[in-house]
Design a protein around this motif. Structure first.
Motif, PDB file in Angstrom:
ATOM      1  N   HIS A   1      33.572  44.293  37.682  1.00 15.56           N
ATOM      2  CA  HIS A   1      33.213  43.237  37.017  1.00 15.56           C
ATOM      3  C   HIS A   1      33.944  42.349  36.287  1.00 15.56           C
ATOM      4  O   HIS A   1      34.769  41.294  36.722  1.00 15.56           O
ATOM      5  CB  HIS A   1      31.912  43.260  36.273  1.00 15.56           C
ATOM      6  CG  HIS A   1      31.074  42.079  36.140  1.00 15.56           C
ATOM      7  ND1 HIS A   1      30.677  41.289  37.051  1.00 15.56           N
ATOM      8  CD2 HIS A   1      30.755  41.550  34.551  1.00 15.56           C
ATOM      9  CE1 HIS A   1      30.173  40.318  36.697  1.00 15.56           C
ATOM     10  NE2 HIS A   1      30.150  40.415  35.006  1.00 15.56           N
ATOM     11  N   SER A   2      34.686  43.038  35.251  1.00 14.95           N
ATOM     12  CA  SER A   2      35.427  42.288  34.176  1.00 14.95           C
ATOM     13  C   SER A   2      36.453  43.305  33.605  1.00 14.95           C
ATOM     14  O   SER A   2      37.419  42.739  32.959  1.00 14.95           O
ATOM     15  CB  SER A   2      34.722  41.628  33.108  1.00 14.95           C
ATOM     16  OG  SER A   2      33.775  42.600  32.560  1.00 14.95           O
TER      17      SER A   2
ATOM     18  N   THR B   1      33.978  40.754  40.514  1.00 15.11           N
ATOM     19  CA  THR B   1      32.903  40.027  40.707  1.00 15.11           C
ATOM     20  C   THR B   1      32.549  39.099  39.255  1.00 15.11           C
ATOM     21  O   THR B   1      31.483  38.438  39.203  1.00 15.11           O
ATOM     22  CB  THR B   1      31.642  41.117  40.779  1.00 15.11           C
ATOM     23  OG1 THR B   1      31.714  42.036  39.592  1.00 15.11           O
ATOM     24  CG2 THR B   1      31.733  42.138  42.015  1.00 15.11           C
ATOM     25  N   ASN B   2      33.533  39.082  38.485  1.00 10.06           N
ATOM     26  CA  ASN B   2      33.528  38.139  37.588  1.00 10.06           C
ATOM     27  C   ASN B   2      34.276  36.932  37.806  1.00 10.06           C
ATOM     28  O   ASN B   2      35.601  37.152  37.900  1.00 10.06           O
ATOM     29  CB  ASN B   2      33.783  38.541  35.967  1.00 10.06           C
ATOM     30  CG  ASN B   2      33.590  37.628  34.924  1.00 10.06           C
ATOM     31  OD1 ASN B   2      34.394  36.717  34.875  1.00 10.06           O
ATOM     32  ND2 ASN B   2      32.543  37.818  34.112  1.00 10.06           N
TER      33      ASN B   2
ATOM     34  N   PRO C   1      34.404  37.018  43.687  1.00  9.29           N
ATOM     35  CA  PRO C   1      32.880  37.498  43.779  1.00  9.29           C
ATOM     36  C   PRO C   1      32.203  37.219  45.047  1.00  9.29           C
ATOM     37  O   PRO C   1      31.657  38.456  45.397  1.00  9.29           O
ATOM     38  CB  PRO C   1      32.238  36.779  42.620  1.00  9.29           C
ATOM     39  CG  PRO C   1      33.412  36.300  41.723  1.00  9.29           C
ATOM     40  CD  PRO C   1      34.523  35.928  42.580  1.00  9.29           C
TER      41      PRO C   1
ATOM     42  N   SER D   1      27.470  49.692  40.419  1.00  7.39           N
ATOM     43  CA  SER D   1      27.476  48.517  39.627  1.00  7.39           C
ATOM     44  C   SER D   1      26.466  48.387  38.669  1.00  7.39           C
ATOM     45  O   SER D   1      25.428  49.325  39.051  1.00  7.39           O
ATOM     46  CB  SER D   1      27.386  47.280  40.601  1.00  7.39           C
ATOM     47  OG  SER D   1      26.645  47.541  41.595  1.00  7.39           O
TER      48      SER D   1
ATOM     49  N   SER E   1      23.885  41.931  40.512  1.00 11.11           N
ATOM     50  CA  SER E   1      24.601  41.137  41.156  1.00 11.11           C
ATOM     51  C   SER E   1      24.940  41.806  42.523  1.00 11.11           C
ATOM     52  O   SER E   1      25.361  41.356  43.355  1.00 11.11           O
ATOM     53  CB  SER E   1      25.980  40.793  40.410  1.00 11.11           C
ATOM     54  OG  SER E   1      26.661  42.337  40.293  1.00 11.11           O
TER      55      SER E   1
END
Lengths: 377, 377
Positions: free
Chosen positions: B40-41, B61-62, B82, B101, B105
């Protein structure tokens, strides 16, 4: 299930603890019909059972008892002498033989039934302990099936049976028997028979208190699950709710729990692989499932059994014979508790060396009984 | 095993707790190859992972993180934004998607993978909680397979899987979370994050302490095992060794135990139905496996989750959204611990009534986050 024809059962040892509970299970179900049954010497209970169940055939496995009984019975059931037991078990009509008998007398009937490809639900430890290799080989060769009824083995069997991963180690539990917490002085038969956890026969209750029962179970597990002795562990579990566990390569463990009620494994073996509705559910809302190291050092008979099992050959037969005689003598108050182990140990050490086959297994067991009796006298 | 070609894995959430442990499991085995991965980040860890693992493709995904990252990366791995995650999961090369995850999302990527008949090893609760009916139906229709990774569900799955008898009741265990024995005053994020039993991410550690995590697990179990809520029981088990149990009609219970190590269920889901050698064995020589009634009255969020689960429809999505926002606010010290439940309760009660489908599931989750945020402000 109810649409299938009922399975035909041959019930060996109907008057014993397993036999009586098996009748409970069987008569409560439409899935079974007792076609034949046997008992050793409790003819008064056997008569009642026969009147109620009306099997086609019955067998009294004690010659003396048979002679008396033959003259007094009536009704549609044919009563046969001891030597006919094998034929009853192996009859082509029989689907399942439930061996609830005790001692070695069922060895040949069980072997014959397995050799006819029958399913044998076995609660009777001695035949497997004495001749496990031969029984398992016969089952394999002729398509027979051995289904354990002993709670520990039923538990392990269920944990192994359906797992796609192989078992790396098995655990069977021991409640500890009657005398674990008690002092060793003045251990009377009465004290031991008050053992609270399982409802069992006298001999097996004494065997539980000496550790012999657990030792025999380890030997049994060795044969039933083709597992090396080093991979069979015993754990002390006083609550008797976890009966067996199986450990896998990834460190995960599958455990089988049930209330201490033999009707559950009896029902499972008969209905295998189905599980029928029963009423003995556990309450997990406040349950302390302690597992501990099994204190093998306190159970000389456990160690003797393991030694005999590891040596293999005819030693387990010698063990079974000596133990049976020693326990009988203890129950008859002819010897004190502590002598049971001494008699077994001495008998094992004097066991003659012979080839391992069925006649010699039975010969050695008989020899061991006689030798132990001499020691007692 | 080593002769088969390795299975191709898409690892979603590689920088999280599950993702990192999955990498441990996967890189220790020749059976797998990570073809694609997402984070993600946490781009600094992601960079290290990519350099080591060299997947063919990766996804951030961010959006913000992707923008920065896109310009700094190098090497053979292609980095995608993403919106490309679904395509990576559903790529025909992929054998197993491991959803490590968190949050919602991954819902669409999981749905797409199942709709392509893929196996999804799922540790990510929210998609199943929010859209379990739809995911299970998609898997069934297209031959996809959902394999649980959560320890409780992996346990129950294995107990059910390995039995020919149907499960009558399932039990999942709860260690109780960080605050069970503690007073309720001054419960800080620091206090909760010191929760000792499982090594987990921050959000799920807070969810464990509020009871929400166990509530989400019950909803997840309801979907994964097609089991009515009345047949799913939670038991308090502070040792976290028994993860799940299944009860059968005869009163017998199959239990799954393992050390509290997520690598065990991760490895099982990836190697299913095999169990690979691992090193975290349990020592049963002195083990106190206490099971107790789960004190639901102390866990308001547990009760809220169950209510939402039983109502079904879009309520679980609203629950997930409100909880995520409330827990974030608590971790940021914007609200005290006790307000988490209040915010969720209020959000649930205001949840708009709409048709149950994927767009609305996502819409309601977003609405719930915004609504909860308004309540916090």
């Amino acid at each position: 299930m109810s649409e299938r024809p009922p399975k035909n059962i041959c019930l060996m040892g109907s008057t014993g603890s397993i036999g009586r509970q098996a009748i409970d299970v069987i008569t409560g179900s439409r899935n079974f019909r007792i076609v034949s049954m046997s008992a050793h010497s409790n003819t008064s209970l056997f008569t009642k059972q026969i009147k109620k169940i009306k099997p086609e055939t019955a067998c009294i496995t004690n010659s003396e008892a048979f002679k008396k009984y033959g003259r007094t019975t009536a009704g549609p059931t044919k009563i046969f002498p001891p030597e006919k037991l094998s034929a009853l078990c192996s009859d082509k009509k029989i689907d399942i033989v439930l061996a609830g008998s005790s001692g070695s007398s069922a060895l040949i009937p069980i072997l014959d039934a397995l050799s006819k490809g029958k399913t044998v639900a076995i609660a009777n430890k001695e035949p497997i302990v004495m001749a496990g290799d031969i029984l398992c080989a016969a089952a394999k060769k002729h398509g027979g099936k051995i289904l354990p009824v002993d709670s520990e083995h039923s538990a392990v069997f269920q944990c192994i049976e359906n797992s796609k991963a192989p078992a790396e180690k098995i655990y069977i539990t021991a409640s500890g028997g009657a005398i674990l917490g008690a002092g060793r002085k003045k251990i009377s038969p009465e004290f031991i028979l008050a053992h609270p956890v399982w409802k069992m026969g006298k001999k097996i209750t004494v065997d539980s208190s000496t550790g012999m029962n657990k030792g025999l179970e380890v030997i049994e597990a060795h044969h039933l699950f083709a597992m090396d002795f080093s991979k069979i562990k015993v754990l002390l579990h006083p609550k008797a709710l976890i009966h067996g566990m199986v450990e896998f390569a990834d460190g995960s463990v599958s455990a089988y729990l049930s209330a201490p009620d033999m009707r559950i494994p009896i029902s499972y073996a008969l209905n295998y692989p189905q599980k029928m509705k029963m009423r003995n559910f556990m309450d997990f809302s406040n349950m302390n499932l302690t597992l501990e190291k099994y204190p093998a050092e306190k159970f000389i008979c456990f160690k003797l059994a393991l030694e005999a099992g590891k040596k293999g050959g005819l030693y387990p037969a010698s063990l079974v014979g000596a133990n049976e005689t020693a326990v009988s003598a203890f129950l008859a108050k002819r010897i004190p508790f502590a002598r049971i182990a001494h008699i077994i140990k001495k008998t094992l050490s004097e066991t003659p060396d012979m080839r391992y086959n069925i006649p010699n297994v039975l010969r050695i067991e008989k020899w061991a009984k006689e030798y132990a009796e001499k020691l007692i006298k």
